[in-house]
Scaffold this active site. Structure first.
Site, PDB file in Angstrom:
ATOM      1  N   HIS A  61      55.004  38.166  48.795  1.00 31.21           N
ATOM      2  CA  HIS A  61      55.088  39.559  48.402  1.00 31.21           C
ATOM      3  C   HIS A  61      53.920  40.321  49.010  1.00 31.21           C
ATOM      4  CE1 HIS A  61      57.762  38.764  44.605  1.00 31.21           C
ATOM      5  NE2 HIS A  61      58.334  38.388  45.733  1.00 31.21           N
ATOM      6  N   GLU A  63      51.520  42.266  47.630  1.00 30.34           N
ATOM      7  CA  GLU A  63      50.215  42.320  46.954  1.00 30.34           C
ATOM      8  C   GLU A  63      49.297  41.157  47.314  1.00 30.34           C
ATOM      9  OE1 GLU A  63      53.217  42.632  45.719  1.00 30.34           O
ATOM     10  OE2 GLU A  63      53.317  43.842  43.885  1.00 30.34           O
TER      11      GLU A  63
HETATM   12  C1  AOF Z   1      56.450  42.391  44.234  1.00 26.38           C
HETATM   13  N1  AOF Z   1      56.000  42.533  45.501  1.00 26.38           N
HETATM   14  O1  AOF Z   1      56.315  42.570  47.713  1.00 26.38           O
HETATM   15  C2  AOF Z   1      58.198  42.306  46.346  1.00 26.38           C
HETATM   16  C3  AOF Z   1      58.669  42.218  44.994  1.00 26.38           C
HETATM   17  O2  AOF Z   1      62.180  35.539  44.191  1.00 26.38           O
HETATM   18  P1  AOF Z   1      60.844  36.164  44.249  1.00 26.38           P
HETATM   19  O3  AOF Z   1      59.780  35.454  43.522  1.00 26.38           O
HETATM   20  O4  AOF Z   1      60.424  36.502  45.678  1.00 26.38           O
HETATM   21  O5  AOF Z   1      60.976  37.591  43.486  1.00 26.38           O
HETATM   22  C4  AOF Z   1      61.885  38.545  43.951  1.00 26.38           C
HETATM   23  C5  AOF Z   1      61.758  39.813  43.130  1.00 26.38           C
HETATM   24  O6  AOF Z   1      60.425  40.327  43.235  1.00 26.38           O
HETATM   25  C6  AOF Z   1      62.657  40.923  43.650  1.00 26.38           C
HETATM   26  O7  AOF Z   1      63.934  40.921  43.062  1.00 26.38           O
HETATM   27  C7  AOF Z   1      61.885  42.149  43.222  1.00 26.38           C
HETATM   28  O8  AOF Z   1      62.111  42.405  41.858  1.00 26.38           O
HETATM   29  C8  AOF Z   1      60.444  41.722  43.398  1.00 26.38           C
HETATM   30  N2  AOF Z   1      59.986  42.069  44.735  1.00 26.38           N
HETATM   31  N3  AOF Z   1      57.762  42.300  43.996  1.00 26.38           N
HETATM   32  O9  AOF Z   1      55.654  42.318  43.298  1.00 26.38           O
HETATM   33  C9  AOF Z   1      56.805  42.482  46.570  1.00 26.38           C
HETATM   34  N4  AOF Z   1      59.064  42.218  47.402  1.00 26.38           N
HETATM   35 ZN    ZN Z   2      55.350  39.956  43.395  1.00 27.28          ZN
END
Ligand code: AOF
Ligand code: ZN
Length: 375
Positions: A61, A63
């Site tokens: 992600h 962050e």
């Molecule tokens: C964040 N930062 O850059 C993004 C987020 O399957 P995972 O663990 O990768 O989680 C996917 C979910 O995380 C996605 O559906 C959305 O809610 C969030 N995306 N969150 O903190 C990020 N790309």
């Molecule tokens: Zn995240």
């Protein structure tokens, strides 16, 4: 405090985070492309010490990437992020834990994450840990950038950007079999950039057969950003000699069809590396568009760019599946006898409540107008 670019200091750094997030649109599905910026220093002396964007494929992600770049400088700093940080254990550990552990003291976000695993819990956990939280900064812009993630999570379908070219007198094509170039090279470049920022490009079988398109991104430096290509083809009439089929081993190509499609056609496409999926048909045998889009969302697609043709555009509008529509009008008129570019259903949607013009600009001698549904 205001800045020369307009807005507050928070607006300015959020604008930067949004610009970062936009870089990976089309590459992070099934995840949204989020931007994050770490800013250290006292008021008036702020400096950027870290930045990140969700990596291709959706992880890491944004962050943790920004925090890693900031290192110790994250202690006491402010984190700007375009989407509420996640609080769940998914494929990666929660971003909120990384933010708290890094010593960030203030978090500024644009919108809540509608993903039910997060949905406000990210903000709550950060506040409970004693960090200052400000949310809703440049929320409208962020909602537009994250439109695909929002529609996928809340409506179970990808967002859809419809692109239509028309002649000055309103036609999408000339007489049958006549190849008509409507738009010029500058507009075509813009279309290629939209393609690069989409998860997939969608066309109907009519357009695939009439135009034999390649549907690739052919911009310098961006050729590797060609997204998945999807053809809606209820009876599998896509020709093995088409550009789409012949290049399917290099650029993923998916054909959405129905149960009535001949099995030999499915095998033939498979032998070229084209994947086929079956969705429900409408009573008259055509593909049920809602069912097609919901299956595509289940596969993780968040952002579709639809390039035709007018019949598919009309059907998508009639099913209320269009979120953004760009109409590019070329300088030539062809007179009567062509295929109208905009039908009644689409016209009605664009003029009805909920849609507004968000951009009108010239691309050389073409005029491009974009209508968007509010998120
Ligand atoms: C964040 N930062 O850059 C993004 C987020 O399957 P995972 O663990 O990768 O989680 C996917 C979910 O995380 C996605 O559906 C959305 O809610 C969030 N995306 N969150 O903190 C990020 N790309
Ligand atoms: Zn995240």
């Amino acid at each position: 405090m205001s800045t020369s670019e307009g807005g507050t200091v928070d607006d300015r750094f959020m604008r930067l985070a949004l610009a970062l997030g936009r870089r990976n649109l089309g590459r992070t599905w099934p995840n949204p492309s989020v931007g994050a910026v770490v800013v250290a220093g006292a008021k008036g002396q702020e400096r950027i010490v870290g930045q990140g964007v969700t990596a291709p494929g959706g992880r890491p992600h944004a962050e943790p990437l920004a925090l890693e770049m900031a290192g110790d400088a994250a202690r006491g700093a402010t984190l700007y992020v375009t989407l509420e940080p996640c609080s769940h254990y998914g494929a990666t550990p929660p971003c909120v834990d990384a933010i708290i552990a890094a010593g960030i003291t203030r978090v500024v976000t644009a919108i809540d994450d509608p993903d039910p695993r997060v949905a406000g819990r990210g903000h709550a956990r950060i506040a409970e840990a004693g960090l200052a939280v400000a949310s809703g900064i440049l929320a409208d812009e962020a909602a537009r950038d994250h439109r695909g993630h929002i529609t996928r999570v809340t409506q179970g379908r990808p967002s859809l950007h419809l692109k239509l070219a028309r002649t000055k007198d309103g036609f999408a094509a000339g007489a049958p079999d006549e190849r008509l170039r409507i738009t010029g090279p500058i507009a075509d470049g813009a279309v290629h950039l939209w393609r690069a920022h989409a998860d997939a490009i969608l066309v109907g079988i009519g357009t695939a057969r009439a135009d034999d398109p390649s549907l690739t991104v052919r911009l310098p430096g961006l050729w590797q950003r060609s997204p998945l290509r999807i053809v809606l083809d209820s009876n599998l009439r896509l020709s093995p000699a088409s550009h789409l089929v012949r290049s399917a081993r290099d650029i993923p190509t998916l054909v959405v069809t129905t149960r009535s499609a001949p099995i030999h056609a499915k095998r033939m496409l498979g032998s070229f590396g084209v994947e086929t999926i079956q969705v429900d048909a409408c009573p008259h045998g055509r593909i049920d568009l809602s069912s097609a889009l919901s299956q595509l969302a289940e596969r993780g697609l968040t952002r579709l760019c639809c390039e035709g043709g007018p019949h598919l555009a009309e059907a998508l509008a009639a099913s209320d599946l269009v979120d953004v529509c760009t109409l590019i009008t070329g300088p030539r008129a062809i007179g009567a006898g062509g295929l109208p570019a905009v039908g009644e259903a689409l016209n009605g949607r664009l003029r009805g409540a909920g849609f507004s013009v968000t951009e009108a600009r010239a691309f050389g001698s073409d005029l491009s107008v974009t209508y968007e549904r509010s998120v």
